[in-house]
Design a protein around this motif. Structure first.
Motif, short mmCIF file in Angstrom:
data_model
loop_
_atom_site.label_atom_id
_atom_site.label_comp_id
_atom_site.label_asym_id
_atom_site.label_seq_id
_atom_site.Cartn_x
_atom_site.Cartn_y
_atom_site.Cartn_z
N PRO A 5 -2.60 -8.58 10.37
CA PRO A 5 -1.97 -7.51 9.59
C PRO A 5 -0.45 -7.58 9.70
O PRO A 5 0.10 -8.16 10.62
CB PRO A 5 -2.51 -6.24 10.24
CG PRO A 5 -2.92 -6.65 11.60
CD PRO A 5 -3.32 -8.09 11.51
N MET A 11 -3.34 -0.80 8.23
CA MET A 11 -4.07 -1.03 6.97
C MET A 11 -4.62 0.30 6.46
O MET A 11 -5.00 1.17 7.23
CB MET A 11 -5.23 -2.00 7.20
CG MET A 11 -4.74 -3.38 7.54
SD MET A 11 -6.00 -4.65 7.84
CE MET A 11 -7.52 -3.99 7.45
N SER A 12 -4.67 0.41 5.16
CA SER A 12 -5.29 1.60 4.56
C SER A 12 -6.80 1.41 4.61
O SER A 12 -7.31 0.33 4.91
CB SER A 12 -4.81 1.78 3.12
OG SER A 12 -5.30 0.72 2.33
N SER A 14 -8.95 1.33 2.13
CA SER A 14 -9.43 0.37 1.12
C SER A 14 -9.11 -1.06 1.55
O SER A 14 -9.91 -1.97 1.36
CB SER A 14 -8.82 0.69 -0.24
OG SER A 14 -7.41 0.60 -0.17
N GLU A 15 -7.92 -1.29 2.14
CA GLU A 15 -7.58 -2.62 2.62
C GLU A 15 -8.51 -3.05 3.75
O GLU A 15 -8.95 -4.20 3.80
CB GLU A 15 -6.13 -2.67 3.11
CG GLU A 15 -5.10 -2.58 2.01
CD GLU A 15 -3.70 -2.46 2.57
OE1 GLU A 15 -2.77 -2.90 1.87
OE2 GLU A 15 -3.53 -1.97 3.71
N ALA A 16 -8.82 -2.12 4.67
CA ALA A 16 -9.70 -2.44 5.78
C ALA A 16 -11.11 -2.75 5.28
O ALA A 16 -11.75 -3.69 5.76
CB ALA A 16 -9.73 -1.28 6.76
N ALA A 18 -11.93 -3.94 2.28
CA ALA A 18 -11.89 -5.22 1.59
C ALA A 18 -11.83 -6.37 2.60
O ALA A 18 -12.50 -7.41 2.43
CB ALA A 18 -10.70 -5.26 0.65
N GLU A 19 -11.04 -6.23 3.64
CA GLU A 19 -10.93 -7.28 4.66
C GLU A 19 -12.24 -7.45 5.42
O GLU A 19 -12.67 -8.57 5.71
CB GLU A 19 -9.79 -6.96 5.62
CG GLU A 19 -9.54 -8.02 6.64
CD GLU A 19 -9.16 -9.37 6.05
OE1 GLU A 19 -9.37 -10.37 6.76
OE2 GLU A 19 -8.69 -9.43 4.91
#
Length: 124
Positions: A5, A11-12, A14-16, A18-19
């Motif tokens: 990161p 991380m937001s 949604s980012e978390a 997706a990851e």
């Protein structure tokens, strides 16, 4: 893992998500889907037939256990003492029950005795 990161920025959600999805896809991509394993038996039943009875005659097995005299006497005495104490306790209960000795009559008797020894009690 190849994900790092950005420093100083969390991380937001949604980012978390997706990851996490990307990591799961790449890590488990080449693994075959397997069915649940077969159950393993936890007990065993021996199905071999029982042997037939032989022709050997039964053998007399004499009784060799003995009880020492002092042990038998102690056992009888213990039972007798227990029965005697139980009888005495039942008799005492019956006498006290029939005489109607209650906590109130005992405390009244104690108060009268205390008045006799110490004079009149003036705490009432």
């Amino acid at each position: 893992m190849d994900f790092r990161p950005a420093p100083g920025r969390p991380m937001s959600d949604s980012e978390a998500a997706a990851e996490a999805e990307r990591i799961l896809r790449t890590e488990f991509r080449n693994q075959p889907q397997t069915a649940a394993p077969a159950p393993v038996p936890t007990s065993f039943r021996d199905e071999t037939p029982l042997p037939a009875f032989g022709s050997t005659p039964p053998v007399l097995q004499p009784e060799t256990r003995t009880v020492l005299a002092w042990a038998a006497g102690t056992a009888v005495a213990s039972i007798g003492i227990g029965a005697g104490i139980t009888g005495a306790g039942c008799g005492a209960w019956l006498v006290l029950h029939l005489a109607a000795v209650t906590l109130g009559s005992v405390s009244q008797h104690t108060e009268q005795t205390a008045r006799g020894f110490f004079g009149r009690i003036t705490n009432r």
